[in-house]
Scaffold this motif. Structure first.
Motif, PDB file in Angstrom:
ATOM      1  N   ASP A 134       0.881  -1.014  -0.152  1.00 38.92           N
ATOM      2  CA  ASP A 134      -0.224  -0.001  -0.045  1.00 38.92           C
ATOM      3  C   ASP A 134       0.856   1.155   0.024  1.00 38.92           C
ATOM      4  O   ASP A 134       1.807   1.302   0.474  1.00 38.92           O
ATOM      5  CB  ASP A 134      -1.138  -0.042   1.272  1.00 38.92           C
ATOM      6  N   SER A 135       0.279   2.391  -0.596  1.00 42.09           N
ATOM      7  CA  SER A 135       1.128   3.804  -0.504  1.00 42.09           C
ATOM      8  C   SER A 135       0.076   4.564   0.531  1.00 42.09           C
ATOM      9  O   SER A 135      -1.085   4.032   0.864  1.00 42.09           O
ATOM     10  CB  SER A 135       0.911   4.164  -1.919  1.00 42.09           C
ATOM     11  N   VAL A 136       0.652   5.701   0.679  1.00 42.03           N
ATOM     12  CA  VAL A 136      -0.393   6.790   1.653  1.00 42.03           C
ATOM     13  C   VAL A 136      -1.219   7.368   0.386  1.00 42.03           C
ATOM     14  O   VAL A 136      -0.881   7.054  -0.825  1.00 42.03           O
ATOM     15  CB  VAL A 136       0.606   7.940   2.048  1.00 42.03           C
ATOM     16  N   THR A 137      -2.237   8.037   0.866  1.00 37.57           N
ATOM     17  CA  THR A 137      -3.112   8.632  -0.125  1.00 37.57           C
ATOM     18  C   THR A 137      -2.687   9.799  -0.850  1.00 37.57           C
ATOM     19  O   THR A 137      -3.430   9.946  -1.824  1.00 37.57           O
ATOM     20  CB  THR A 137      -4.421   8.960   0.644  1.00 37.57           C
ATOM     21  N   SER A 138      -1.496  10.404  -0.356  1.00 37.88           N
ATOM     22  CA  SER A 138      -1.039  11.547  -1.358  1.00 37.88           C
ATOM     23  C   SER A 138      -0.170  11.224  -2.358  1.00 37.88           C
ATOM     24  O   SER A 138       0.156  12.191  -2.980  1.00 37.88           O
ATOM     25  CB  SER A 138      -0.392  12.269  -0.007  1.00 37.88           C
ATOM     26  N   GLY A 139       0.090   9.936  -2.437  1.00 35.40           N
ATOM     27  CA  GLY A 139       1.143   9.761  -3.906  1.00 35.40           C
ATOM     28  C   GLY A 139       0.889   8.197  -4.088  1.00 35.40           C
ATOM     29  O   GLY A 139       0.520   7.377  -3.558  1.00 35.40           O
ATOM     30  N   PRO A 140       1.840   8.077  -5.553  1.00 34.36           N
ATOM     31  CA  PRO A 140       1.650   6.384  -5.946  1.00 34.36           C
ATOM     32  C   PRO A 140       2.555   5.471  -5.008  1.00 34.36           C
ATOM     33  O   PRO A 140       2.400   4.317  -5.352  1.00 34.36           O
ATOM     34  CB  PRO A 140       2.143   6.787  -7.308  1.00 34.36           C
ATOM     35  N   GLY A 141       3.341   6.178  -4.352  1.00 34.77           N
ATOM     36  CA  GLY A 141       4.210   5.177  -3.468  1.00 34.77           C
ATOM     37  C   GLY A 141       5.175   4.358  -4.287  1.00 34.77           C
ATOM     38  O   GLY A 141       5.111   2.950  -3.854  1.00 34.77           O
ATOM     39  N   ILE A 142       5.676   4.909  -5.176  1.00 28.71           N
ATOM     40  CA  ILE A 142       6.775   4.114  -5.861  1.00 28.71           C
ATOM     41  C   ILE A 142       8.079   3.629  -4.998  1.00 28.71           C
ATOM     42  O   ILE A 142       8.358   2.386  -5.046  1.00 28.71           O
ATOM     43  CB  ILE A 142       7.194   4.632  -6.984  1.00 28.71           C
ATOM     44  N   ASN A 143       8.411   4.548  -4.380  1.00 23.50           N
ATOM     45  CA  ASN A 143       9.801   4.104  -3.476  1.00 23.50           C
ATOM     46  C   ASN A 143       8.993   3.147  -2.172  1.00 23.50           C
ATOM     47  O   ASN A 143       9.688   2.495  -1.709  1.00 23.50           O
ATOM     48  CB  ASN A 143      10.650   5.209  -2.854  1.00 23.50           C
TER      49      ASN A 143
END
Length: 445
Positions: A134-143
């Motif tokens: 999962d990512s945070v809601t603010s971005g795509p979370g690629i790293n």
């Protein structure tokens, strides 16, 4: 300093004594080669394959596309997360894994863990590797944490390509709702019966392994797992530090809290890289390891390829080593167990093995097992010399690598070399004060 000098002096005395003992005992081995190849008897002798960076980057591209098509993120309870789970599951199913999607509820939304088991191995001894998807809601979370998820995925696919037959049972996992407090991994661990928990010999966690201004951090939890990672990075001449920024803040804590041995890798988040760290690792001092941590700019461009490549290879190294896996059929081993002294700050020395009776070229993943006793391994430069004289660099010198000995297995793409002929291990000590010797080395075809 005084403590350091005492350590080096004691170590030198130990090496000198070892040399005297070796000289006093006649060797029964052949002078330059083993008499004949033997089937590999130690599963750990086989090296992990190189994990293709392009493949890991392709997985990150897929996760970026999923986020872009689903409101810009892959967060718990959002369509982007479920699409991420489905995407990874499809790849694992096609590769022959047995996959299970585990559902839980958090913050009023359904969450998902993905568990993938590789057939075979002792199910009473399970080695797990995982990453939160999962990512945070603010971005795509690629790293954070596409990088760890992609590295674990590509390692799992490499297990399938190799048709690895490990002693231990391999299990891979992608966790949901980590960003909400390790929810998915806690759910998994808390719902495991105690008898099943006791079967997990180790859990490896990978959360952020491609930070754009990277450090090389190793968890200091289980000593065996920690050493496995440290030895790998020492073998490629990359110094490491103990991970402190995120200690207990990622999914390994869910396992550690119930007594399961854990370890892992990390390249840094919001903390600032020091001048000493920038000198050691490169990058920019005074800047965060990841300026886009938990931000909208944590996109496909927020990745350091070198860090991602090294850490992905380290994941595979740990899986192969800690599971004591072998490929089928096992390879032939050519070994030279004669000691060769390495002069202090002197000329290079070599040790040879002769390979004969094979057809075609050497493999693309030629395993080079090295056992060198030395009191300051940072002094050493190590090469593999092919029969035609082509040199393959295995290890560079490093003034900051003060640990003892080089005992590891390197992987060389030797597919352009004829298999038959005399191969040499070339070792040179390029700095003063410390000595050692080649204890043994081997090639596994």
């Amino acid at each position: 300093m005084t403590h350091s000098v005492h350590r080096r002096t004691a170590a030198l005395t130990a090496v000198a004594l070892a040399g005297l003992l070796a000289a006093a005992v006649p060797s029964t081995a052949a002078t330059t080669t083993a008499a004949a190849p033997s089937a590999a008897t130690s599963p750990a002798a086989l090296a992990a394959p190189d994990i293709p960076l392009a493949n890991v980057k392709a997985h990150l591209g897929d996760l970026q596309s999923i986020a872009s098509a689903n409101g810009g993120n892959r967060a718990h309870g959002r369509t982007g997360y479920k699409a991420s789970i489905d995407h990874v599951k499809a790849k694992l199913d096609a590769a022959g894994f047995t996959t299970t999607v585990q559902q839980f509820t958090s913050s009023g939304a359904t969450g998902y863990n993905l568990i993938a088991d590789w057939p075979g191995g002792d199910t009473n001894r399970v080695l797990m590797a995982g990453a939160h998807l999962d990512s945070v809601t603010s971005g795509p979370g690629i790293n954070d944490n596409g990088s760890g998820s992609a590295g674990v995925l590509e390692t799992a696919l490499a297990v399938s390509r190799a048709q690895l037959n490990p002693d231990k049972h391999l299990r891979f996992a992608w966790w949901g709702a980590e960003e909400l407090g390790l929810v998915g991994s806690k759910y998994y661990v808390n719902n495991l019966p105690s008898a099943e928990r006791s079967k997990i010999s180790g859990y490896l966690n990978f959360d952020m392994i491609g930070s754009p201004n990277p450090g090389y951090f190793v968890y200091d939890d289980d000593p065996t797992i920690e050493k496995t990672f440290k030895d790998y990075f020492a073998g490629i001449g990359v110094p490491t530090e103990i991970e402190t920024e995120g200690d207990g803040r990622s999914d390994h804590a869910s396992f550690k809290n119930v007594g399961i041995p854990v370890g892992g890798l990390f390249t840094g988040a919001s903390r600032t890289k020091s001048s000493a760290q920038a000198q050691k690792w490169g990058g920019t001092a005074g800047q965060a390891f990841d300026r886009c941590y938990h931000s909208s700019c944590d996109s496909a461009s927020n990745i350091n390829d070198t860090a991602l490549d090294r850490n992905s290879d380290a994941i595979a190294h740990a899986i192969w080593t800690l599971s004591a896996g072998t490929t089928v059929p096992p390879g032939d081993v050519y070994e030279n167990a004669n000691n060769v002294s390495i002069p202090d700050n002197g000329a290079a020395v070599t040790s040879s093995v002769t390979v004969s009776g094979r057809t075609g070229n050497a493999p693309a993943a030629l395993a080079v097992g090295v056992d060198i006793k030395h009191t300051w391994r940072g002094d050493l430069v190590i090469d593999l010399l092919a029969p035609d004289g082509t040199a393959y660099r295995l290890k560079n010198s490093s003034g900051s690598d003060s640990a003892d000995n080089v005992i590891t297995t390197y992987t060389v793409n030797a597919s352009g070399e004829s298999a038959n002929g005399t191969w040499q291990l070339k070792v040179q000590d390029v700095a003063a004060q410390d000595t050692g010797f080649i204890d043994s080395w081997k090639l596994t075809f």
